[in-house]
Design a protein around this motif. Structure first.
Motif, PDB file in Angstrom:
ATOM      1  N   TYR A   1       8.544 -51.723   9.159  1.00  0.00           N
ATOM      2  CA  TYR A   1       9.403 -51.272   8.063  1.00  0.00           C
ATOM      3  C   TYR A   1       8.803 -50.124   7.248  1.00  0.00           C
ATOM      4  O   TYR A   1       9.477 -49.131   7.003  1.00  0.00           O
ATOM      5  N   VAL A   2       7.563 -50.273   6.832  1.00  0.00           N
ATOM      6  CA  VAL A   2       6.974 -49.271   5.940  1.00  0.00           C
ATOM      7  C   VAL A   2       6.761 -47.947   6.669  1.00  0.00           C
ATOM      8  O   VAL A   2       7.175 -46.892   6.176  1.00  0.00           O
ATOM      9  N   LYS A   3       6.138 -47.984   7.842  1.00  0.00           N
ATOM     10  CA  LYS A   3       5.897 -46.739   8.574  1.00  0.00           C
ATOM     11  C   LYS A   3       7.202 -46.020   8.922  1.00  0.00           C
ATOM     12  O   LYS A   3       7.308 -44.815   8.700  1.00  0.00           O
ATOM     13  N   PRO A   4       8.214 -46.733   9.451  1.00  0.00           N
ATOM     14  CA  PRO A   4       9.483 -46.048   9.713  1.00  0.00           C
ATOM     15  C   PRO A   4      10.137 -45.513   8.439  1.00  0.00           C
ATOM     16  O   PRO A   4      10.763 -44.443   8.468  1.00  0.00           O
ATOM     17  N   LEU A   5      10.004 -46.215   7.321  1.00  0.00           N
ATOM     18  CA  LEU A   5      10.551 -45.756   6.046  1.00  0.00           C
ATOM     19  C   LEU A   5       9.900 -44.434   5.635  1.00  0.00           C
ATOM     20  O   LEU A   5      10.590 -43.477   5.268  1.00  0.00           O
ATOM     21  N   VAL A   6       8.591 -44.371   5.735  1.00  0.00           N
ATOM     22  CA  VAL A   6       7.864 -43.152   5.365  1.00  0.00           C
ATOM     23  C   VAL A   6       8.227 -42.014   6.326  1.00  0.00           C
ATOM     24  O   VAL A   6       8.447 -40.873   5.891  1.00  0.00           O
ATOM     25  N   LYS A   7       8.343 -42.327   7.608  1.00  0.00           N
ATOM     26  CA  LYS A   7       8.705 -41.303   8.591  1.00  0.00           C
ATOM     27  C   LYS A   7      10.098 -40.750   8.300  1.00  0.00           C
ATOM     28  O   LYS A   7      10.312 -39.531   8.325  1.00  0.00           O
ATOM     29  N   GLU A   8      11.063 -41.637   8.006  1.00  0.00           N
ATOM     30  CA  GLU A   8      12.422 -41.189   7.688  1.00  0.00           C
ATOM     31  C   GLU A   8      12.419 -40.397   6.383  1.00  0.00           C
ATOM     32  O   GLU A   8      13.113 -39.382   6.268  1.00  0.00           O
ATOM     33  N   GLY A   9      11.631 -40.842   5.402  1.00  0.00           N
ATOM     34  CA  GLY A   9      11.521 -40.099   4.145  1.00  0.00           C
ATOM     35  C   GLY A   9      11.010 -38.693   4.381  1.00  0.00           C
ATOM     36  O   GLY A   9      11.526 -37.722   3.813  1.00  0.00           O
ATOM     37  N   ALA A  10      10.018 -38.557   5.243  1.00  0.00           N
ATOM     38  CA  ALA A  10       9.478 -37.237   5.558  1.00  0.00           C
ATOM     39  C   ALA A  10      10.527 -36.367   6.257  1.00  0.00           C
ATOM     40  O   ALA A  10      10.635 -35.168   5.970  1.00  0.00           O
ATOM     41  N   SER A  11      11.330 -36.968   7.131  1.00  0.00           N
ATOM     42  CA  SER A  11      12.349 -36.187   7.826  1.00  0.00           C
ATOM     43  C   SER A  11      13.443 -35.715   6.868  1.00  0.00           C
ATOM     44  O   SER A  11      14.138 -34.746   7.136  1.00  0.00           O
ATOM     45  N   LEU A  12      13.589 -36.408   5.726  1.00  0.00           N
ATOM     46  CA  LEU A  12      14.559 -36.012   4.703  1.00  0.00           C
ATOM     47  C   LEU A  12      13.916 -35.162   3.608  1.00  0.00           C
ATOM     48  O   LEU A  12      14.548 -34.878   2.596  1.00  0.00           O
ATOM     49  N   ALA A  13      12.658 -34.798   3.816  1.00  0.00           N
ATOM     50  CA  ALA A  13      11.883 -33.988   2.870  1.00  0.00           C
ATOM     51  C   ALA A  13      11.749 -34.670   1.507  1.00  0.00           C
ATOM     52  O   ALA A  13      11.721 -34.017   0.476  1.00  0.00           O
ATOM     53  N   LEU A  14      11.637 -36.005   1.515  1.00  0.00           N
ATOM     54  CA  LEU A  14      11.397 -36.735   0.266  1.00  0.00           C
ATOM     55  C   LEU A  14       9.902 -36.691  -0.037  1.00  0.00           C
ATOM     56  O   LEU A  14       9.081 -37.030   0.812  1.00  0.00           O
ATOM     57  N   ALA A  15       9.562 -36.280  -1.241  1.00  0.00           N
ATOM     58  CA  ALA A  15       8.169 -36.299  -1.666  1.00  0.00           C
ATOM     59  C   ALA A  15       7.736 -37.751  -1.845  1.00  0.00           C
ATOM     60  O   ALA A  15       8.569 -38.642  -2.054  1.00  0.00           O
ATOM     61  N   GLY A  16       6.446 -37.999  -1.755  1.00  0.00           N
ATOM     62  CA  GLY A  16       5.916 -39.351  -1.882  1.00  0.00           C
ATOM     63  C   GLY A  16       6.386 -40.055  -3.132  1.00  0.00           C
ATOM     64  O   GLY A  16       6.813 -41.218  -3.098  1.00  0.00           O
ATOM     65  N   GLU A  17       6.319 -39.367  -4.267  1.00  0.00           N
ATOM     66  CA  GLU A  17       6.735 -39.981  -5.538  1.00  0.00           C
ATOM     67  C   GLU A  17       8.231 -40.296  -5.543  1.00  0.00           C
ATOM     68  O   GLU A  17       8.651 -41.295  -6.101  1.00  0.00           O
ATOM     69  N   GLU A  18       9.021 -39.433  -4.925  1.00  0.00           N
ATOM     70  CA  GLU A  18      10.461 -39.672  -4.868  1.00  0.00           C
ATOM     71  C   GLU A  18      10.763 -40.912  -4.021  1.00  0.00           C
ATOM     72  O   GLU A  18      11.604 -41.746  -4.374  1.00  0.00           O
ATOM     73  N   LEU A  19      10.053 -41.043  -2.909  1.00  0.00           N
ATOM     74  CA  LEU A  19      10.219 -42.211  -2.054  1.00  0.00           C
ATOM     75  C   LEU A  19       9.791 -43.480  -2.784  1.00  0.00           C
ATOM     76  O   LEU A  19      10.477 -44.496  -2.746  1.00  0.00           O
ATOM     77  N   LEU A  20       8.662 -43.405  -3.481  1.00  0.00           N
ATOM     78  CA  LEU A  20       8.196 -44.559  -4.263  1.00  0.00           C
ATOM     79  C   LEU A  20       9.198 -44.932  -5.352  1.00  0.00           C
ATOM     80  O   LEU A  20       9.435 -46.116  -5.610  1.00  0.00           O
ATOM     81  N   ALA A  21       9.803 -43.939  -5.978  1.00  0.00           N
ATOM     82  CA  ALA A  21      10.806 -44.201  -7.014  1.00  0.00           C
ATOM     83  C   ALA A  21      12.005 -44.928  -6.415  1.00  0.00           C
ATOM     84  O   ALA A  21      12.562 -45.847  -7.037  1.00  0.00           O
ATOM     85  N   MET A  22      12.380 -44.530  -5.205  1.00  0.00           N
ATOM     86  CA  MET A  22      13.499 -45.202  -4.545  1.00  0.00           C
ATOM     87  C   MET A  22      13.148 -46.658  -4.230  1.00  0.00           C
ATOM     88  O   MET A  22      13.975 -47.566  -4.393  1.00  0.00           O
ATOM     89  N   VAL A  23      11.921 -46.881  -3.787  1.00  0.00           N
ATOM     90  CA  VAL A  23      11.480 -48.250  -3.483  1.00  0.00           C
ATOM     91  C   VAL A  23      11.449 -49.078  -4.765  1.00  0.00           C
ATOM     92  O   VAL A  23      11.923 -50.219  -4.788  1.00  0.00           O
ATOM     93  N   ARG A  24      10.926 -48.508  -5.843  1.00  0.00           N
ATOM     94  CA  ARG A  24      10.903 -49.231  -7.128  1.00  0.00           C
ATOM     95  C   ARG A  24      12.329 -49.582  -7.582  1.00  0.00           C
ATOM     96  O   ARG A  24      12.580 -50.679  -8.061  1.00  0.00           O
ATOM     97  N   GLN A  25      13.248 -48.649  -7.409  1.00  0.00           N
ATOM     98  CA  GLN A  25      14.640 -48.894  -7.775  1.00  0.00           C
ATOM     99  C   GLN A  25      15.225 -50.045  -6.949  1.00  0.00           C
ATOM    100  O   GLN A  25      15.898 -50.929  -7.474  1.00  0.00           O
ATOM    101  N   ALA A  26      14.931 -50.043  -5.665  1.00  0.00           N
ATOM    102  CA  ALA A  26      15.426 -51.116  -4.797  1.00  0.00           C
ATOM    103  C   ALA A  26      14.830 -52.464  -5.206  1.00  0.00           C
ATOM    104  O   ALA A  26      15.533 -53.487  -5.179  1.00  0.00           O
ATOM    105  N   ILE A  27      13.573 -52.475  -5.606  1.00  0.00           N
ATOM    106  CA  ILE A  27      12.944 -53.702  -6.080  1.00  0.00           C
ATOM    107  C   ILE A  27      13.634 -54.202  -7.335  1.00  0.00           C
ATOM    108  O   ILE A  27      13.961 -55.385  -7.456  1.00  0.00           O
TER     109      ILE A  27
END
Length: 126
Positions: free
Chosen positions: A94-120
């Motif tokens: 889950y985590v590795k594919p999530l990060v890979k998909e985030g990179a393919s969408l040009a999501l910065a690390g902090e933006e991806l983390l913000a999305m994960v925090r929101q989902a939590i």
């Protein structure tokens, strides 16, 4: 014995996972005996060799151990071993594919983390 078998995975893997689930829920505690191969076979209407394959998988991972002539028992530290195994699978699946998909969408690390925090947060309110 808890759960039901289905077609999503091999039966012996489902048997092993159900025993792991029961260990995590402390249905079976450290040093307690788990159902025998024959009990599992009767309970789930499967071949005893299939049940044995699931049990032997957990033995090879150090989650169960055999007391000769008595049966299979939960190893000391088995709950933590199951958690570590599942955390590693969660990371890889889950985590590795999530990060890979985030990179393919040009999501910065902090933006991806913000999305994960929101989902939590959303998960905590539902």
């Amino acid at each position: 014995m808890h759960g039901a078998l289905d077609d999503r995975a091999m039966i012996y893997l489902q048997i092993a996972q159900m025993l792991e689930d029961d260990i995590l829920r402390q249905v079976y505690r450290e040093e307690e005996q788990v159902p025998s191969t024959n009990e599992l076979a009767r309970g789930y209407n499967i071949n005893p060799a299939t049940a044995a394959k699931g049990i032997n998988l957990l033995v090879s991972e150090g989650i169960l151990y055999k007391k000769r002539g008595i049966g299979m028992f939960v190893s000391p530290g088995a709950g933590e071993k199951v958690k570590q195994k599942r955390r590693a699978a969660f990371y890889d699946g889950y985590v590795k594919p999530l990060v890979k998909e985030g990179a393919s969408l040009a999501l910065a690390g902090e933006e991806l983390l913000a999305m994960v925090r929101q989902a939590i947060e959303e998960g905590e309110t539902t």
